[in-house]
Scaffold this active site. Structure first.
Site, PDB file in Angstrom:
ATOM      1  CE  LYS A 134      13.886  41.172 -52.333  1.00 36.43           C
ATOM      2  NZ  LYS A 134      15.278  40.771 -52.739  1.00 36.43           N
ATOM      3  NE  ARG A 161      12.650  40.169 -58.466  1.00 36.05           N
ATOM      4  CZ  ARG A 161      12.430  39.153 -57.695  1.00 36.05           C
ATOM      5  NH1 ARG A 161      11.470  39.342 -56.856  1.00 36.05           N
ATOM      6  NH2 ARG A 161      13.327  38.089 -57.647  1.00 36.05           N
ATOM      7  NE  ARG A 171      19.147  32.448 -51.538  1.00 37.22           N
ATOM      8  CZ  ARG A 171      18.340  33.437 -51.756  1.00 37.22           C
ATOM      9  NH1 ARG A 171      18.099  34.552 -51.123  1.00 37.22           N
ATOM     10  NH2 ARG A 171      17.689  33.662 -52.897  1.00 37.22           N
ATOM     11  NE  ARG A 214      15.487  30.532 -54.561  1.00 35.41           N
ATOM     12  CZ  ARG A 214      15.260  31.780 -54.267  1.00 35.41           C
ATOM     13  NH1 ARG A 214      14.851  32.315 -53.093  1.00 35.41           N
ATOM     14  NH2 ARG A 214      15.250  32.698 -55.331  1.00 35.41           N
ATOM     15  NE  ARG A 252      17.764  34.771 -58.725  1.00 34.73           N
ATOM     16  CZ  ARG A 252      17.807  34.541 -57.363  1.00 34.73           C
ATOM     17  NH1 ARG A 252      18.898  33.750 -57.012  1.00 34.73           N
ATOM     18  NH2 ARG A 252      16.994  34.992 -56.398  1.00 34.73           N
TER      19      ARG A 252
HETATM   20  P1  AMP Z   1      12.780  35.657 -55.526  1.00 32.58           P
HETATM   21  O1  AMP Z   1      12.614  34.414 -54.501  1.00 32.58           O
HETATM   22  O2  AMP Z   1      12.041  36.916 -55.081  1.00 32.58           O
HETATM   23  O3  AMP Z   1      14.408  35.762 -55.437  1.00 32.58           O
HETATM   24  O4  AMP Z   1      12.118  35.183 -56.679  1.00 32.58           O
HETATM   25  C1  AMP Z   1      12.708  33.971 -57.467  1.00 32.58           C
HETATM   26  C2  AMP Z   1      12.294  34.190 -58.912  1.00 32.58           C
HETATM   27  O5  AMP Z   1      10.786  34.155 -58.931  1.00 32.58           O
HETATM   28  C3  AMP Z   1      12.592  35.473 -59.620  1.00 32.58           C
HETATM   29  O6  AMP Z   1      13.944  35.204 -60.027  1.00 32.58           O
HETATM   30  C4  AMP Z   1      11.415  35.534 -60.721  1.00 32.58           C
HETATM   31  O7  AMP Z   1      12.052  34.714 -61.884  1.00 32.58           O
HETATM   32  C5  AMP Z   1      10.444  35.154 -59.971  1.00 32.58           C
HETATM   33  N1  AMP Z   1       9.681  36.318 -59.432  1.00 32.58           N
HETATM   34  C6  AMP Z   1       9.744  36.604 -58.170  1.00 32.58           C
HETATM   35  N2  AMP Z   1       8.787  37.744 -57.963  1.00 32.58           N
HETATM   36  C7  AMP Z   1       8.711  38.216 -59.108  1.00 32.58           C
HETATM   37  C8  AMP Z   1       7.988  39.349 -59.565  1.00 32.58           C
HETATM   38  N3  AMP Z   1       7.611  40.541 -58.862  1.00 32.58           N
HETATM   39  N4  AMP Z   1       7.968  39.513 -60.948  1.00 32.58           N
HETATM   40  C9  AMP Z   1       8.392  38.694 -62.015  1.00 32.58           C
HETATM   41  N5  AMP Z   1       9.017  37.585 -61.392  1.00 32.58           N
HETATM   42  C10 AMP Z   1       9.181  37.369 -60.113  1.00 32.58           C
END
Ligand code: AMP
Length: 208
Positions: A13, A88, A127, A154, A165
């Protein structure tokens, strides 16, 4: 164009969003990036969010919704935006629809980048992310190919967190595919190809 990108963590994404932003000048709204910036700055929000992120859990809805609302009001989002990592869950999707409708806007398209779970696990383990510019690369990138910055893994891309996740994705986020299909806004691309091919399919699906 107002777009929601759907797909498991590691589906691509962020990479598709970065390309669309570079080519079409729309705003990239990544809640993961916004939350990581909050953690780095040591803000109250960052302190609250960190424990959920480290565990691979979702951060409480209201914290994320407030961030997105503020970002949707910014100047650069008025030409269009790509939401990456938001919504999400169904609560976030319903709230997004009503917030946008109050701004006289709506989502044009929800694009699912579809990738098999075993491919995802391999991708997330390999990654690496640039600490300076956020570029997403792999363990083969010694430094960021875009800005020369330091590449790091990360915390939530470490093996112990990846499984959680993916479980959280299946339980909370995957149902959004049906939510947007029901609205007639769903498009799907196969994300298990080289980046250039996935991007070509993405542009075609979006009619760009
Ligand atoms: P991402 O970079 O999108 O994989 O997000 C990393 C982490 O941020 C996720 O595993 C969640 O802990 C938090 N996070 C990101 N977007 C959301 C969302 N829309 N709602 C809740 N937690 C989020």
């Amino acid at each position: 164009m107002n777009i929601v990108l759907l797909g498991a963590p590691g589906a691509g994404k962020g990479t598709m969003a970065q390309r669309l932003v570079a080519d079409f000048g729309v705003a990239h709204i990544s809640t993961g990036d916004l939350l990581r910036a909050a953690v780095k700055s040591g803000s109250e929000l960052g302190v609250q969010a960190k424990k959920y992120m480290d565990a691979g859990e979702l951060v409480p809805d209201q914290l994320v919704i407030d961030l997105v609302k503020e970002r949707l009001g910014a100047d650069d989002a008025q030409r269009g935006f790509i939401l990456d990592g938001f919504p999400r869950n169904t609560m976030q999707a319903v709230t997004l629809d009503s917030e946008l409708s109050a701004m006289d806007k709506s989502i044009d398209c929800a694009l699912l980048i579809d990738v098999q779970a075993d491919v995802i696990v391999n991708r997330l383990s390999a990654r690496r992310t640039c600490r300076a510019c956020g570029y997403t690369g792999t363990a083969a990138d010694a430094v960021c190919p875009t800005c020369g910055g330091e590449m790091y893994q990360r915390d939530d891309d470490k093996p112990e967190t990846i499984k959680n996740r993916l479980d959280v994705y299946d339980k909370n986020t995957a149902p959004l595919v049906e939510y947007y299909r029901g609205q007639g806004k769903l498009k799907i691309v196969d994300g298990d190809h080289a980046i250039d091919e996935v991007y070509a399919a993405t542009k075609e699906a979006l009619g760009l």
